[in-house]
Scaffold this active site. Structure first.
Site, mmCIF file in Angstrom:
data_model
loop_
_atom_site.group_PDB
_atom_site.id
_atom_site.type_symbol
_atom_site.label_atom_id
_atom_site.label_comp_id
_atom_site.label_asym_id
_atom_site.label_seq_id
_atom_site.Cartn_x
_atom_site.Cartn_y
_atom_site.Cartn_z
ATOM 1 N N ARG B 46 0.957 -5.340 -3.083
ATOM 2 C CA ARG B 46 0.208 -4.168 -2.624
ATOM 3 C C ARG B 46 -0.903 -3.880 -3.621
ATOM 4 N NH1 ARG B 46 0.743 -2.172 -6.992
ATOM 5 N NH2 ARG B 46 -0.201 -0.288 -6.184
ATOM 6 N N GLY B 47 -1.712 -2.874 -3.297
ATOM 7 C CA GLY B 47 -2.888 -2.585 -4.115
ATOM 8 C C GLY B 47 -4.098 -3.200 -3.425
ATOM 9 N N ALA B 48 -5.124 -2.390 -3.207
ATOM 10 C CA ALA B 48 -6.259 -2.841 -2.401
ATOM 11 C C ALA B 48 -6.850 -4.175 -2.885
ATOM 12 C CB ALA B 48 -7.318 -1.737 -2.345
ATOM 13 N N ARG B 88 -1.736 -4.355 7.369
ATOM 14 C CA ARG B 88 -1.899 -2.979 6.881
ATOM 15 C C ARG B 88 -3.332 -2.530 7.166
ATOM 16 N NH1 ARG B 88 0.133 -1.305 1.330
ATOM 17 N NH2 ARG B 88 0.238 0.667 2.445
ATOM 18 N N GLN B 195 5.822 3.973 -6.396
ATOM 19 C CA GLN B 195 5.082 2.937 -7.134
ATOM 20 C C GLN B 195 4.724 3.397 -8.546
ATOM 21 O OE1 GLN B 195 4.283 4.044 -4.070
ATOM 22 N NE2 GLN B 195 3.618 2.370 -2.737
ATOM 23 N N ASP B 236 -8.452 2.875 -1.771
ATOM 24 C CA ASP B 236 -8.224 1.807 -0.798
ATOM 25 C C ASP B 236 -9.405 1.607 0.139
ATOM 26 O OD1 ASP B 236 -5.440 2.810 -1.694
ATOM 27 O OD2 ASP B 236 -5.093 0.832 -0.828
ATOM 28 N N ASN B 246 -7.018 7.006 -0.666
ATOM 29 C CA ASN B 246 -6.136 6.401 -1.665
ATOM 30 C C ASN B 246 -4.720 6.867 -1.347
ATOM 31 O OD1 ASN B 246 -5.691 4.787 -4.036
ATOM 32 N ND2 ASN B 246 -5.337 6.687 -5.188
ATOM 33 N N LYS B 247 -3.768 6.382 -2.112
ATOM 34 C CA LYS B 247 -2.348 6.704 -1.928
ATOM 35 C C LYS B 247 -2.134 8.192 -1.653
ATOM 36 C CE LYS B 247 0.439 4.521 -1.849
ATOM 37 N NZ LYS B 247 0.931 4.058 -0.519
#
Lengths: 346, 346
Positions: B46-48, B88, B195, B236, B246-247
């Site tokens: 994960r993570g853009a 996603r 996370q 993101d 973002n998250k």
């Protein structure tokens, strides 16, 4: 129909073990003061008003088997009160209740010990009954703030499980529902101990209230979409200027509510006010163990030996509070003046 | 020394299974596109920026064993890209990477299929190398914003585990540390998937950074005590006016930072910008399963059948952002003008 969060029966304090909900519903029986202290400390019983009731019965558990003269009795009572006061520092209802017992005993210090014991038990039962009455009164006053189809955000559990009756914040919701209003509640899960997820969703579902669970960090997202009409929470201690300590995350919601122009209400009985304190700065904030944050359901969720900041409460400054609902009426700004008027002259 | 979040070896994409950290460190090997899709979907990777790299190698996994003519190949490529794009929806780096592969193949559509396959692999490796370079450049530009003894709040994981190298937000911290600056980091645990707790504390401890874990609802409490100097997060997807997805919880922190007069920085590569979008309203927000919220470590933590709101992201409006750090430089307001200038003319 409220939930029997706390009861006194057969010389024991019976409580629902709130650490086991919602997975299992178990009543535990505290037969002595040490068991009750542990139940408070580990949060098997929690919620400011319920702690006031528990502490009152706790005093009786602590002295009921005492044998000795009046002086020895007062000494014993003092140590019982100090012991119960060491369980949790923030909710003032606990200390309010202990002080009430202390005053009663001192006033009647020359009566036979057996009689003082009976007076203490009677007083504890009175505190229990008052809490039920107070809960309903707050609900009656506060439900007027709630409109049909309101979408209400709350945190932690300020419901029946936090009191001997309908609750504080949730009393408004139950009373509004009784009046036929349609309400949606969004419950913040309330990390680290998840009282919102574990207790509030369980309690609201039992009362057939439309309930949606969110993680604490999702509140702003809902507000920005105009999906929240009001924020309503309880309080553990309120200073004389209206600054209110409540479960960690409450101040966060108050800032968000201000930014999104959403009313923010506190609901608490007059026993939650600490008029000796000028502002919220004087409220002691309980720091709890790092394991509450780093371990969930027996599994570690963070790097080993990481530092943790884990305060159980935060303080919402009065500037962010729209109104405080009590059993004596609704208090609006300016708080210093209006708190004094309603509580001191009542 | 960055962590090998993602690597391509022996015709497989090797990734650290981030769902197992910090309890166990396990490298998994995705040998085919379905395994990679699952790894993205379940957030093992994960993570853009890392998703951009993963998707690029994913395209190669999807076409490497193809046999057929050029027309059939382009058809296959199209279905591979559509499939990876369905994993996603929010991080634009994934789509940016897929589009780059698509363009490359179309430009070379008349070359032998075997040659196009090799070009795709080469391009994926190039994206991987670029990501490492970009990560360090963001760190170099951004570390200048950090002062000695700064106390920095971050959310989710925008570190080495989110990219092929130093990370985005955390790259600034690593680079500042290399410059001899003393830094304290407060990591929001980042419910529901934790996370921040699981990945960021693990990664920062590995890099010997002073780290304190908090629950998401504790950020405001720290800020009110003046214990946070800056908030730094990743992104993101960023619209052309600077609105940044973002998250979930990032927007919450941005509102809090504004209220407490604390600078709020976003760190993201130029591949995270979606200049087709005028504002953040156009960014698709992924909704994830209710079980992510109601079950932790295999145990239910809420009433049965309670409703859940579980967006994976929120959007922070540009008004709340102090600056956006990219590999091309630092962008400050007015964002519309300055984003265009830095990114379009670069």
């Amino acid at each position: 129909m409220p939930i029997p969060t706390i009861e006194f029966k057969n010389n024991s304090v019976k409580i629902i073990d709130q650490t086991r909900l919602p997975v299992s519903y178990k009543i535990i029986s505290c037969k002595n003061i040490k068991q009750l202290w542990e139940a408070i400390r580990t949060m098997q019983v929690r919620g400011a008003p319920a702690l006031g009731v528990a502490a009152a019965f706790g005093v009786y558990l602590g002295i009921k088997d005492f044998r000795g003269n009046n002086n020895q009795f007062l000494k014993k009572l003092k140590s019982v009160i100090r012991y119960l006061g060491s369980s949790r520092p923030t909710a003032v209802n606990l200390f309010w209740s202990l002080e009430r017992m202390n005053k009663l005993a001192r006033k009647n210090r020359n009566k036979p010990v057996a009689q003082i014991k009976m007076m203490i038990l009677k007083e504890a039962k009175k505190i229990f009954q008052e809490d039920r009455f107070v809960s309903r009164k707050m609900g009656d006053f506060g439900q007027g703030l709630i409109k049909n189809n309101d979408r209400i955000l709350t945190i932690c559990n300020a419901g029946a499980l936090a009191t001997a009756d309908y609750g504080t914040a949730l009393a408004l919701i139950y009373k509004a529902k009784e009046k036929g209003k349609n309400i949606k509640v969004f419950a913040c899960e309330t990390r680290p101990l998840l009282q919102g997820a574990r207790l509030t969703t369980w309690e609201l579902k039992k009362h057939k209230i439309d309930t949606t669970l969110i993680c604490d960090n999702m509140a702003a997202s809902l507000m920005s979409q105009k999906k929240i009409d009001k924020v309503i929470t309880g309080a553990d201690r309120i200073a004389s200027n209206g600054d209110s300590a409540n479960k960690i995350g409450t101040y966060n919601l108050a800032v968000l509510a201000k930014y999104h122009h959403i009313p923010f209400y506190i609901v608490a009985p007059s026993s939650s006010f600490d008029l000796k304190l000028k502002t919220g700065k004087g409220i002691p904030i309980e720091q709890r163990s790092k394991e509450e944050v780093t371990v969930i359901n027996n599994k570690r969720i963070a790097a080993k030996n990481v530092k943790v900041y884990n305060p159980a409460f935060d303080v919402t400054p009065h500037q962010l509070i729209t109104a405080i609902v009590t059993e004596k009426g609704i208090i609006r700004p300016p708080f210093i003046k209006n708190i004094k008027r309603l509580l001191k002259n009542a």
